[in-house]
Design a protein around this motif. Structure first.
Motif, short mmCIF file in Angstrom:
data_model
loop_
_atom_site.label_atom_id
_atom_site.label_comp_id
_atom_site.label_asym_id
_atom_site.label_seq_id
_atom_site.Cartn_x
_atom_site.Cartn_y
_atom_site.Cartn_z
N THR A 79 0.83 -1.20 0.00
CA THR A 79 0.00 0.00 0.00
C THR A 79 0.86 1.25 0.00
O THR A 79 0.58 2.21 -0.73
N GLN A 114 -6.94 4.60 -4.96
CA GLN A 114 -7.80 4.45 -3.79
C GLN A 114 -9.21 4.92 -4.12
O GLN A 114 -9.41 5.90 -4.85
N GLY A 141 -8.24 0.69 3.31
CA GLY A 141 -8.95 1.40 2.25
C GLY A 141 -9.10 0.52 1.02
O GLY A 141 -8.33 -0.43 0.82
N PHE A 143 -9.07 -0.14 -3.04
CA PHE A 143 -8.32 0.30 -4.22
C PHE A 143 -8.90 -0.39 -5.45
O PHE A 143 -9.28 -1.57 -5.40
#
Length: 263
Positions: A79, A114, A141, A143
């Motif tokens: 990430t 994202q 999060g 993506f």
């Protein structure tokens, strides 16, 4: 051979994969099947310090059009790499018994961005229900890997490259279907598990219980524990009325094939 063909051949080289339309097998269909049925893949990112490739295992779902979706933690190296440089590739491998290289696999290259799109969250968690336990942690999060190209190896002597529009579905005209997906999925899972079992059986899948996780203009995605099934409609649909008719007809044909009363 004309000059253009000679130039094209020289550029590709003797072993270069053909475009999907020239591959001699259903490269687009196979690539889309891999996208829709494989729930984890190898994600390759770039270390921002020195550009070293870094590969890790991630869980994957797809958006309605087939765009790969991931739920990632900012505590993970991949990430951090993506936030610095969104270029990435994702390998989908069918796996199976015997030689691993005899089974189909697809690499999708592109940019991982994202996303706060609610549909991405819903579709990912439908595919990976246990991820709901940590999806709202502040470091996580969603993506979306915006595909630039696909590189398919379908097994021995089967290789092709795919354009973005060959990997993803064109959703033009299907806006109502996309908007109504959540309601249709809830309805099918609440009232028509028997039909879902018939659809899964029609793909050769073992008994479930099967649940619907998503639908799109080409077909439906089913899940039973960690097993997946992809069910294609006889023809594409782009609105809810057509979808209902197709699903009823598919169930009737399946029941008739079992010797049951199609009504």
């Amino acid at each position: 051979m004309d000059a253009e063909a000679e130039t094209t051949g020289a550029r590709r080289g003797p072993a270069a994969p053909l475009p999907a339309a020239e591959a001699g097998f259903d490269a687009i269909g196979l690539a889309r099947h891999l996208l829709r049925t494989i729930r984890s893949g190898a994600l390759a990112t770039l270390d921002p310090q020195d550009g070293t490739p870094f590969v890790s295992l991630v869980t994957v779902a797809t958006d309605t059009d087939g765009t790969p979706l991931m739920l990632l933690s900012r505590l993970s190296a991949h990430t951090r790499n993506l936030l610095a440089d969104p270029r990435a590739s994702l390998l989908f491998s069918a796996g199976g018994k015997g030689d691993p290289l005899a089974h189909p696999r697809l690499t999708v290259t592109g940019r991982a961005i994202q996303s706060a799109e609610p549909r991405h969250r819903a579709r990912f968690l439908a595919r990976h229900p246990k991820a709901a336990l940590y999806a709202d942690f502040p470091d996580f999060g969603f993506f979306a890997l915006e595909p630039g190209a696909g590189h398919l190896n379908g097994g021995f002597a089967k290789a092709a490259v795919l354009r973005t529009d060959e990997l993803r579905l064109d959703l033009a005209g299907a806006e109502a279907l996309v908007a109504g997906e959540a309601g249709a999925v809830e309805h099918m899972n609440a009232d028509h598990l028997d039909a879902l079992a018939l659809y899964a059986a029609g793909t050769g899948a073992e008994p479930g219980p099967w649940r619907l996780t998503g639908l799109d203009p080409e077909g439906m995605d089913l899940l039973a524990a960690d097993r997946t099934a992809r069910v294609l409609y006889p023809e594409p649909v782009r609105e809810m009325g057509a979808l209902r008719k197709v699903l009823v007809a598919m169930a009737a044909r399946a029941r008739a094939g079992e010797g049951s009363d199609p009504a």
